[in-house]
Design an enzyme around this catalytic site. Sequence first.
Site, short mmCIF file in Angstrom:
data_model
loop_
_atom_site.label_atom_id
_atom_site.label_comp_id
_atom_site.label_asym_id
_atom_site.label_seq_id
_atom_site.Cartn_x
_atom_site.Cartn_y
_atom_site.Cartn_z
N HIS A 146 0.81 -1.21 0.00
CA HIS A 146 0.00 0.00 0.00
C HIS A 146 0.84 1.26 0.00
O HIS A 146 0.48 2.26 -0.60
CB HIS A 146 -0.93 -0.01 1.22
CG HIS A 146 -2.17 -0.82 0.98
ND1 HIS A 146 -2.89 -1.38 1.98
CD2 HIS A 146 -2.80 -1.14 -0.17
CE1 HIS A 146 -3.93 -2.03 1.47
NE2 HIS A 146 -3.89 -1.90 0.16
N GLU A 148 7.05 -6.02 -35.42
CA GLU A 148 8.10 -6.18 -34.42
C GLU A 148 8.95 -7.42 -34.65
O GLU A 148 9.80 -7.75 -33.84
CB GLU A 148 7.52 -6.16 -33.00
CG GLU A 148 6.42 -7.17 -32.75
CD GLU A 148 5.83 -7.08 -31.35
OE1 GLU A 148 6.42 -6.45 -30.46
OE2 GLU A 148 4.76 -7.68 -31.14
N ASP A 205 10.81 -4.90 -29.44
CA ASP A 205 11.09 -6.24 -29.93
C ASP A 205 11.80 -6.20 -31.28
O ASP A 205 12.69 -7.01 -31.54
CB ASP A 205 9.80 -7.05 -30.03
CG ASP A 205 9.42 -7.66 -28.70
OD1 ASP A 205 10.35 -8.13 -28.00
OD2 ASP A 205 8.24 -7.65 -28.33
N CYS A 229 4.75 2.22 -31.42
CA CYS A 229 4.41 2.17 -29.99
C CYS A 229 5.56 1.62 -29.15
O CYS A 229 5.40 1.38 -27.96
CB CYS A 229 3.15 1.36 -29.76
SG CYS A 229 3.29 -0.34 -30.30
C1 PEP Z 1 7.51 -3.43 -28.61
O1 PEP Z 1 7.94 -4.58 -28.71
O2 PEP Z 1 8.08 -2.44 -29.09
C2 PEP Z 1 6.27 -3.15 -27.88
C3 PEP Z 1 5.71 -1.97 -27.88
O3 PEP Z 1 5.72 -4.16 -27.18
P1 PEP Z 1 6.26 -4.74 -25.79
O4 PEP Z 1 7.28 -3.78 -25.27
O5 PEP Z 1 5.06 -4.87 -24.95
O6 PEP Z 1 6.84 -6.05 -26.21
MG MG Z 2 6.71 -6.31 -28.32
#
Ligand code: PEP
Ligand code: MG
Length: 659
Positions: free
Chosen positions: A305, A546, A570, A617
Amino acid sequence: MERSTIVRVHEGLHARPATRFVKLAKGFESDVELVKDGKAVSAKSSVKLMLLAVKENQEVTVRANGADAIEALEALIGYLENPRAGLDDEAEAQSPANDAGQEAAPAPGSAPAAPDGANRLRGVAASEGFAIGPAFAHFPPDIAGQGRMLQAEEIEGEIDRFRMAVGAVQARMDHALAQDSLSAGDRGIVAALRDIAADDTLTGEAEGLIKGGNDAVSAVITAASTIAAEFSAVDDHYLNARADDVHAVGRQICLVLLGQDDVSLENIPEGAILIADDIGAWDLARAPLKRIGGVVCGHGGATSHIAIIARSHGIPAVLGLGGQVDALRTARDVALDGNAGHVIIDPDEATRADFAGRVEAAAKERAGLTIFKTVTPKLADGRIIEVAANIGSLEEIEAALEAGAMGIGLFRTELLFMRHMHLPSEDMQAETYAALAKAFAPYPVIVRTLDIGGDKPIAGIEFPDEENPFLGWRGVRMCLDRPDIFKRQLRALLRAAVHGNIKVMLPMVSDISEVRQTRVLVDECTAELRAEGVPHASFDLGVMIETPAAVLIAPALAKEVAFFSIGTNDLTQYIMAADRLNPTVAKLNDVTNPAVMSAIEMTAKAGVAAGIMVGMCGEAAGRPDLIATFVKMGLTELSMSPASIQRAKKAIMAMAAEG
Ligand code: PEP
Ligand code: MG
């Protein structure tokens, strides 16, 4: 009279559902018991119910004895069979039932607890950020009983004294709960403590000990230890953390009995670093949090907590130092690095300057960037670049909105699966995705389907032992082999898509057949929902790029999907053949390596040529030094952790200004 049933309450009889169940049971005159695996407990005690650790889909029996037994059975069985029962307070951000999922923090217990040097300690990095300030040592003296047995004639008076103390603690907690100033998260924590104080498990145990001749303080200490030990022994992280709560409540009762006030945090100086062996969540929630510069604690981990309160108030924290914390009792100043879990006692001039510089730079940067919150970054040619957030739980919505996120570019659904003791139900998933859609409308919310492999096992999926889990049965590969799990998620997404802004993306795609097989399942789910008369809508399906294979087939993939989102984390490890978790090859794990940059460019070209959106992302999306390059390649969406959003918007605006 008794009836058996299978528990459908979401997540089982955890904290709040247990309390609700008890409230319901107390509404009947009859004696009511809940029986699991031959063990019967009173259904009128939430502590006993929690300790029974009843999980979703387990069989239990409700036993009632009394005038209104039939009605009691009906109502209680009805509650147990209601799958939505455990969801009642999902909306209570950071309610205790949600604690385990505070993924902003690193995995608990991962930090070694060995001194790094004479004045350097290492603990669990529990809340990120840097801090330096005067030490405020908070080591309240241990509480001890009288150490003598009571005379028979003293017992009744002692029980009265004890009951008054319990009443006083309950009243204090009720008063705290009535304060508007308490945040939703802290309110959930105090409410959990109030439940324990109001439950007769602790008080009953203590009264039994007083009747046996123990003084009230000794009785409370022993009773709290016994019940805390039971919570510690249950095979469940959430329930284990309740052991600290029982001790905290016991301590409050003892202090009232002794006529003492707890050492107050009221007077903590501005910017001080709070040092303690253990701070009750109750104490911290009431402390002047705005004045606290950082927290360092012997007890606790990333899901305790204290960690949750620290994170939700943006206070850097290093916990779990164990006995090392004693070295801080006499410290004058303390520097702490909540990202790495480091604590420095009485730092030298150079360290002081370094930390002061980091704290100041972070504050200055934060202040200067807020003007970008509401900015919509637009290029000279009129193209809008969407700067979206990567999040993994509903608790992060507020931070993303606060940062000015233009939607969600990556909702990692793994946490939804990992934080629960069972695979999440379709209803629960649909509600979560719908909550996201509503929070960010009209911006898009991209939900990534389950991306999990043998390195992060979850309850309900049996992963084989693999030599190379990162090259193994993970992401869309695993999902396609487990249509029972995958279809549940796809159905939930189709249901949430009625809000109009849900998009779905597949992780770890390396072959076009994976997209086609997914489409077949989506069609099956759509047909099922239609036949069942369940409202649903279609969604855009995209893929993460990826794997090197996905880059190389990007032109073909682009014809089959609505968008690309480049996962540089990745992609970098697979292109460079350098494990992203292995520090020895960290140098190779570099997104700016020409091999990786050219893979990104190839992907962008393929997407742009096919007229689909190309976004990113991976972590690189938030790097101000790379943003212009990505945008020039044709990316129109960048998704990152909320903390990077304003900086990214600034970088895009600067680029637009340059023309
Ligand atoms: C990535 O591989 O760039 C990604 C956004 O996914 P994760 O980091 O969750 O593997
Ligand atoms: Mg990934």
